[in-house]
Design an enzyme around this catalytic site. Structure first.
Site, PDB file in Angstrom:
ATOM      1  N   SER A  21      27.121 120.612  -1.153  1.00  0.00           N
ATOM      2  CA  SER A  21      28.069 119.483  -1.079  1.00  0.00           C
ATOM      3  C   SER A  21      28.395 118.940  -2.473  1.00  0.00           C
ATOM      4  CB  SER A  21      27.459 118.352  -0.249  1.00  0.00           C
ATOM      5  OG  SER A  21      27.289 118.757   1.080  1.00  0.00           O
ATOM      6  N   ARG A  25      32.026 119.118  -4.798  1.00  0.00           N
ATOM      7  CA  ARG A  25      32.628 117.875  -5.299  1.00  0.00           C
ATOM      8  C   ARG A  25      32.681 117.850  -6.823  1.00  0.00           C
ATOM      9  NH1 ARG A  25      30.667 117.155  -0.261  1.00  0.00           N
ATOM     10  NH2 ARG A  25      31.338 115.409   1.050  1.00  0.00           N
ATOM     11  N   GLY A  92      34.515 124.556   5.431  1.00  0.00           N
ATOM     12  CA  GLY A  92      35.126 123.348   5.987  1.00  0.00           C
ATOM     13  C   GLY A  92      35.243 122.259   4.929  1.00  0.00           C
ATOM     14  N   ARG A 120      38.337 125.556  13.467  1.00  0.00           N
ATOM     15  CA  ARG A 120      37.676 124.237  13.376  1.00  0.00           C
ATOM     16  C   ARG A 120      38.718 123.111  13.361  1.00  0.00           C
ATOM     17  NH1 ARG A 120      32.984 124.898   8.955  1.00  0.00           N
ATOM     18  NH2 ARG A 120      32.521 122.751   9.604  1.00  0.00           N
ATOM     19  N   SER A 165      31.466 111.512   9.881  1.00  0.00           N
ATOM     20  CA  SER A 165      31.762 112.741   9.131  1.00  0.00           C
ATOM     21  C   SER A 165      32.010 112.449   7.663  1.00  0.00           C
ATOM     22  CB  SER A 165      33.000 113.428   9.723  1.00  0.00           C
ATOM     23  OG  SER A 165      33.506 114.372   8.797  1.00  0.00           O
ATOM     24  N   GLN A 167      33.054 114.648   5.618  1.00  0.00           N
ATOM     25  CA  GLN A 167      34.270 115.364   5.206  1.00  0.00           C
ATOM     26  C   GLN A 167      35.506 114.510   5.463  1.00  0.00           C
ATOM     27  OE1 GLN A 167      34.026 119.219   7.090  1.00  0.00           O
ATOM     28  NE2 GLN A 167      32.385 119.881   5.727  1.00  0.00           N
ATOM     29  N   ASP A 311      23.001 119.353   9.483  1.00  0.00           N
ATOM     30  CA  ASP A 311      22.966 120.800   9.202  1.00  0.00           C
ATOM     31  C   ASP A 311      21.571 121.396   9.393  1.00  0.00           C
ATOM     32  OD1 ASP A 311      25.637 120.648   8.629  1.00  0.00           O
ATOM     33  OD2 ASP A 311      25.328 120.396   6.471  1.00  0.00           O
ATOM     34  N   ARG A 342      26.743 125.492  17.153  1.00  0.00           N
ATOM     35  CA  ARG A 342      25.334 125.635  16.763  1.00  0.00           C
ATOM     36  C   ARG A 342      24.364 125.223  17.866  1.00  0.00           C
ATOM     37  NH1 ARG A 342      25.778 123.754  10.345  1.00  0.00           N
ATOM     38  NH2 ARG A 342      26.547 125.785   9.617  1.00  0.00           N
TER      39      ARG A 342
END
Ligand code: SPQ
Length: 423
Positions: A21, A25, A92, A120, A165, A167, A311, A342
């Site tokens: 992550s 970024r 994603g 997705r 989220s 994201q 995750d 998942r």
């Protein structure tokens, strides 16, 4: 492929790969800032390389000197219209966060990914960006990639999130930095805060009060030196393996312990694991973790902790198969829209090896302890399912074969070599 086996526990020490992550970024912030950004310990795995390729296609100079990644940022204004459709691969994070950047640009663009990413959901990001004035359309007007973005001017909004989220939050924050006026985001549950932290690190202003985040548009960010800590989501596989295997004594160096990511440490502690933090590096929110074998008991996992370990739920489910009693995971519907479903993939594949897992609408019920046996399993093209199944294979003397192991390269290309060094 035949998976690795072991007769004993995990011993020795390992530096796990860099945080995915934060690596994504670091390229994004480098690109939208002014001046040079140097990224130490960048994750050279497929997902983060997709982010590098996207920004190169947007005219940003990014180069790898063999040690560091250097990004020559010229600010939001200097991004260029891409010549072709942008390719986010399997990532994603790349696709969704880049939508927040593209939405406020003056040019038109198109972005898609591989077959898994193109299934997705993207409305969660396009909806708030449209409220800000963005013009984004999914394939045939729907919510799936390829996404077409028409150049637009954005205005700040107040947005109450309907899902937890990072994201979605991050895409809105990237758009907010380009928008007129103030944007306020109210989170449903607190999710990973790397974007907020990096706005500050790159010299921007952002106000975070519990679940309310406020940022103003038109800020000028400045390039920085970023040191990426180890990824707790990669460390998770060793935390569980060392706990479950007999006579383990393992040290994981410089693992990111940002509290928005450490739900797995809380859950494993609650289940009875023996994991200590030492050598805290406050500046980079990292620590060394010392893990010894321990007996686990079942637990309940739900509510606000879910985004802090989302995750890690497949590997936590594996831990629960070896714990005494029942483990219930709820409020984790988001697992259904990751690289694969998942919930279903974890239950299906571990049950093939002898586990007793019921898939539910928002999680799993895991009855433990169940000894595992050999079999043929599948990653479903999902890196985290693939790695979790390798750890499951260490828990049986019989042979386990994994189909589609190459998915692991998405976040951890050296996984098998690193694991071999500890067994
Ligand atoms: O990038 P991608 O494919 O979405 O990666 C995953 C993963 O397991 O590596 C999820 F499939 O992690 C996401 C995570 O689930 C990375 C992320 C981020 O960097 O902001 C946030 C989480 O996703 P979300 O949808 O909850 O915001």
């Amino acid at each position: 492929m035949k998976l690795l086996k072991t007769k004993a526990g995990l011993t020795g020490e390992l530096t796990v790969p860099a945080d995915k992550s934060i690596s994504h970024r670091s390229i994004m912030f480098g690109a939208i800032s002014h001046g040079k950004t140097t990224v130490h310990n960048f994750l050279r795995a497929e997902d983060c390389l997709s982010t590098v390729a996207v920004f190169k296609a947007l005219g940003v100079t990014v180069h790898d000197d063999g040690t560091d990644i250097i990004v020559e940022g010229k600010g939001f204004d200097q991004l260029q219209a891409p010549n072709n459709m942008l390719d986010a691969g399997n990532s994603g994070t790349t696709l969704r966060l880049v939508l927040g950047i593209l939405a406020g640009q003056p040019f038109n663009s198109k972005i898609a990914g591989d077959a898994s990413l193109n299934r997705r959901p993207m409305e969660r990001v396009m909806g708030p960006l449209r409220k800000m004035g963005g013009n984004l359309q999914g394939k045939t007007g729907g919510e799936f990639p390829p996404i077409e973005v028409q150049g637009s001017e954005l205005s700040g909004i107040t947005y109450e999130m309907t899902i937890a989220s990072a994201q979605v939050k991050s895409a809105i924050l990237f758009a907010a930095l380009q928008a007129d006026g103030l944007t306020t985001i109210i989170e449903k549950e607190k999710s990973r805060n790397h974007t907020e932290e990096m706005i500050k690190q790159f010299g921007g202003e952002i106000l975070v009060e519990d679940k309310t985040i406020t940022v103003s548009g038109g800020q000028k960010l400045t390039g920085q030196e970023v040191t990426v800590p180890g990824d707790i989501s990669s460390a998770a596989f060793y935390l569980v393996a060392a706990t479950l295997l007999p006579e383990s004594d393992l040290r994981l160096n410089h693992v990111g312990v940002n509290p928005t990511r450490t739900g797995i440490l809380d859950v494993l502690a609650e289940m009875g694991a023996d994991i200590q933090h030492v050598a805290l590096d406050k500046k980079n929110q990292a620590a060394d973790l010392l893990i010894k074998t321990a007996a686990l008991k079942g637990t309940e996992i739900g509510g606000e902790i879910i985004p802090r370990l989302i995750d890690e739920l497949p590997i936590i489910a594996l831990a629960a198969t070896q714990a005494e009693g029942t483990t219930v995971i709820r409020d984790a519907q988001e697992l259904k829209v990751k690289e694969t479903n998942r919930i279903d993939a974890t239950a299906l594949e571990l049950n093939k090896l002898g586990a007793n897992i019921e898939a539910t609408d928002d999680g799993m019920i895991i009855h433990g302890p169940t000894p595992l046996h050999g079999g043929v399993v599948d990653s479903h093209g999902d890196h985290r399912i693939g790695m979790m199944l390798q750890i499951a294979a260490l828990l049986t003397d019989e042979t386990v074969e994994l189909n589609n192991p190459e998915a692991i390269n998405i976040s951890y290309p050296d996984f098998f070599t690193d694991l071999s060094s500890l067994i």
